[in-house]
Design a protein around this motif. Structure first.
Motif, PDB file in Angstrom:
ATOM      1  N   SER A  21       0.828  -1.197   0.000  1.00 58.31           N
ATOM      2  CA  SER A  21       0.000   0.000   0.000  1.00 58.31           C
ATOM      3  C   SER A  21       0.865   1.251   0.000  1.00 58.31           C
ATOM      4  CB  SER A  21      -0.926  -0.005   1.213  1.00 58.31           C
ATOM      5  OG  SER A  21      -0.147   0.080   2.385  1.00 58.31           O
ATOM      6  N   SER A  22       0.218   2.376  -0.136  1.00 62.11           N
ATOM      7  CA  SER A  22       0.940   3.646  -0.194  1.00 62.11           C
ATOM      8  C   SER A  22       1.329   4.118   1.201  1.00 62.11           C
ATOM      9  CB  SER A  22       0.057   4.700  -0.869  1.00 62.11           C
ATOM     10  OG  SER A  22      -1.046   4.987  -0.018  1.00 62.11           O
ATOM     11  N   THR A  23       2.174   5.120   1.256  1.00 59.49           N
ATOM     12  CA  THR A  23       2.623   5.704   2.514  1.00 59.49           C
ATOM     13  C   THR A  23       1.466   6.376   3.232  1.00 59.49           C
ATOM     14  OG1 THR A  23       4.772   6.091   1.503  1.00 59.49           O
ATOM     15  CG2 THR A  23       4.316   7.267   3.528  1.00 59.49           C
ATOM     16  N   VAL A  24       0.556   6.983   2.502  1.00 58.27           N
ATOM     17  CA  VAL A  24      -0.591   7.655   3.105  1.00 58.27           C
ATOM     18  C   VAL A  24      -1.455   6.637   3.854  1.00 58.27           C
ATOM     19  CG1 VAL A  24      -2.706   8.963   2.593  1.00 58.27           C
ATOM     20  CG2 VAL A  24      -0.602   9.453   1.329  1.00 58.27           C
ATOM     21  N   ARG A  25      -1.620   5.484   3.302  1.00 58.67           N
ATOM     22  CA  ARG A  25      -2.420   4.456   3.958  1.00 58.67           C
ATOM     23  C   ARG A  25      -1.745   3.996   5.260  1.00 58.67           C
ATOM     24  NH1 ARG A  25      -4.705  -1.092   1.243  1.00 58.67           N
ATOM     25  NH2 ARG A  25      -5.914  -1.730   3.029  1.00 58.67           N
ATOM     26  N   GLN A  26      -0.426   3.901   5.242  1.00 56.12           N
ATOM     27  CA  GLN A  26       0.292   3.524   6.455  1.00 56.12           C
ATOM     28  C   GLN A  26       0.096   4.566   7.548  1.00 56.12           C
ATOM     29  OE1 GLN A  26       4.392   2.870   5.519  1.00 56.12           O
ATOM     30  NE2 GLN A  26       3.986   1.150   4.143  1.00 56.12           N
ATOM     31  N   TYR A  27       0.211   5.853   7.175  1.00 57.88           N
ATOM     32  CA  TYR A  27       0.010   6.919   8.161  1.00 57.88           C
ATOM     33  C   TYR A  27      -1.416   6.935   8.686  1.00 57.88           C
ATOM     34  CZ  TYR A  27       4.602   8.853   7.053  1.00 57.88           C
ATOM     35  OH  TYR A  27       5.943   9.037   6.890  1.00 57.88           O
TER      36      TYR A  27
END
Length: 118
Positions: free
Chosen positions: A73-79
């Motif tokens: 997944s993207s970094t935004v999803r991790q955050y």
């Protein structure tokens, strides 16, 4: 024919032998109880160890699955996931804090027996 003192000594020996036999029976019973308790405790420890092993395996599996899903997944999803977790912890802390304040009294105890005055 045995004398009276010999008979008395023989009777005392028999009484002591019976007493010793009773003590041996009691000791054997206690020993068996200790063995049974030890076996029960060992079984409980084995079950507890198996439970922790299953939990550890489950935790590692979940961790691997989470790592794979976060890598894809993207970094935004991790955050966003981290923010949800932090938010849930803070919300749980606030709820517990408010709940604990609702159960206490603000009147200090009287000095006699520690009970609260009403």
């Amino acid at each position: 024919m045995p004398s009276t003192s010999d008979q008395t000594l023989e009777n005392q020996n028999d009484e002591e032998l019976n007493s010793l036999h009773g003590k041996i029976k009691a000791l054997r019973s206690v020993t068996i109880d200790i063995l049974d308790d030890s076996n029960r405790q060992n079984d409980q420890l084995d079950r507890t160890g198996n439970t922790f092993t299953q939990f550890t395996n489950s935790l590692f599996s979940t961790s691997r699955h989470h790592s794979r899903s976060m890598a894809a997944s993207s970094t935004v999803r991790q955050y966003r996931t981290i923010a949800y977790i932090v938010g849930a912890v803070v919300l749980l802390w606030l709820v517990l804090k408010l709940w604990s304040f609702g159960g206490t009294r603000s009147v200090p105890p009287d000095g006699v027996n520690g009970e609260y005055r009403i």
